[in-house]
Write a protein that holds these residues in place. Structure first.
Motif, PDB file in Angstrom:
ATOM      1  N   SER A  63       0.859  -1.176   0.000  1.00  0.00           N
ATOM      2  CA  SER A  63       0.000   0.000   0.000  1.00  0.00           C
ATOM      3  C   SER A  63       0.894   1.223   0.000  1.00  0.00           C
ATOM      4  N   LYS A 100       1.395   6.232   3.425  1.00  0.00           N
ATOM      5  CA  LYS A 100       0.337   6.918   4.163  1.00  0.00           C
ATOM      6  C   LYS A 100      -0.691   5.930   4.703  1.00  0.00           C
ATOM      7  N   THR A 101      -1.155   5.013   3.877  1.00  0.00           N
ATOM      8  CA  THR A 101      -2.134   4.024   4.327  1.00  0.00           C
ATOM      9  C   THR A 101      -1.559   3.155   5.433  1.00  0.00           C
ATOM     10  N   LYS A 103      -2.883   2.975   9.321  1.00  0.00           N
ATOM     11  CA  LYS A 103      -3.264   1.716   9.979  1.00  0.00           C
ATOM     12  C   LYS A 103      -2.670   1.658  11.379  1.00  0.00           C
ATOM     13  N   LEU A 142     -12.724   7.651   7.176  1.00  0.00           N
ATOM     14  CA  LEU A 142     -11.682   7.438   6.166  1.00  0.00           C
ATOM     15  C   LEU A 142     -12.249   7.567   4.755  1.00  0.00           C
ATOM     16  N   PHE A 160     -10.259   7.907   1.380  1.00  0.00           N
ATOM     17  CA  PHE A 160      -9.536   6.648   1.228  1.00  0.00           C
ATOM     18  C   PHE A 160     -10.368   5.695   0.374  1.00  0.00           C
ATOM     19  N   GLU A 162      -8.036   0.398   0.539  1.00  0.00           N
ATOM     20  CA  GLU A 162      -7.144   0.939   1.556  1.00  0.00           C
ATOM     21  C   GLU A 162      -7.753   0.763   2.946  1.00  0.00           C
ATOM     22  N   ILE A 217      -6.422  -1.172   6.340  1.00  0.00           N
ATOM     23  CA  ILE A 217      -6.328  -0.506   7.647  1.00  0.00           C
ATOM     24  C   ILE A 217      -7.101  -1.266   8.712  1.00  0.00           C
TER      25      ILE A 217
END
Length: 285
Positions: free
Chosen positions: A65, A68-69, A73, A150, A156, A160, A164
């Protein structure tokens, strides 16, 4: 230096390179955590803990991923550990906060001091709608709240969010549908801006207190949410809310300090905070 090279250096343990990448989404991460935690001190602590945890585990980031993702998480897991010790909010949390403020002169005075003295003490109805959205989202189970915020506030993708939350696509879609339906129903029964039978008109009430010279109906009608309320269905009105909320950073808006102290009053009223005056915000004077 190219971003790919910065990431490569970060993966080998270069903290400066990692800090450069982390800074790209740090403000959004803090905004996200504030919507979950509703406490600035907790946000600062968890942002710091997220940075430390992510850097410590950077060698395990396999780039399935975006960075950022992956970091979101980690932050979400830390927030979940914090929030599972607390109760979900009642739908009338804001009412309880308003009663506490009205009945406690010292709290009302704290509101006025922040409004008058802070550079971020302005009051606008649209910011209180954002505040309201956060309060109502906290009536949801944590996973539902995370999925909703999200997807609908921070854009998101479903895949994604699956990473998470470690859930399948079907489960995430179910969480989203349940969350939207639940919040839409609560807004239907509460919001007097879009439903004349709604029980909560706190946006206009507070605007009248902090901006007494303004024409309240004129201010209401400036909001697209209010102007279009008679034309759109429930789902479309919810989408209008998310559009408005997306445009506001709850930590850096023109009324961030005022909304934060109102948030603390709400948390005190429902028993999540022991004493309103234990915090720097509470001791505004």
């Amino acid at each position: 230096m190219e971003r790919e090279e910065i990431l490569k250096n970060a993966l080998t343990g270069d903290i400066n390179s990692f800090q450069t990448l982390f800074a790209e989404f740090q403000n959004q991460l803090k905004s996200y955590l504030y919507r979950l935690l509703t406490d600035r001190n907790d946000v600062d602590d968890l942002t710091h803990d997220t940075f430390i945890r992510a850097f410590d585990k950077i060698s395990t980031f396999n780039q399935d991923s975006s960075l950022k993702t992956w970091v979101f998480k980690i932050a979400t897991n830390l927030a979940y550990d914090h929030l599972r010790k607390l109760n979900r909010w009642p739908a009338d949390a804001q009412d309880k906060g308003a009663y506490l403020a009205i009945g406690t002169e010292e709290i009302g005075q704290s509101f006025r001091i922040v409004h008058q003295a802070s550079n971020a003490g302005a009051y606008e109805m649209k910011e209180h709608i954002d505040f309201c959205f956060t309060c109502i989202s906290k009536t949801l189970p944590i996973e539902n709240q995370v999925a909703l915020i999200l997807k609908d506030i921070y854009d998101f993708q479903i895949k994604e969010i699956c990473l998470i939350l470690e859930k399948t696509e079907g489960v995430v879609k179910h969480l989203l549908n349940y969350s939207r339906d639940t919040m839409t129903s609560i807004f239907d029964n509460r919001c007097a801006l879009v439903n004349k039978n709604g029980v909560c008109d706190q946006c206009s009430q507070l605007n009248g207190i902090f901006n007494p010279k303004q024409d309240q109906q004129e201010q209401r009608m400036k909001l697209e949410l209010v102007k279009e309320s008679s034309k759109f269905n429930r789902a479309e009105l919810f989408t209008l809310r998310t559009k408005l909320v997306k445009a506001i950073d709850p930590l850096h808006s023109s009324g961030a300090d005022l909304q934060d102290i109102i948030m603390r009053c709400t948390r005190t009223a429902i028993g999540e905070v022991g004493d309103f005056f234990d915090s720097p915000q509470g001791n505004a004077d």
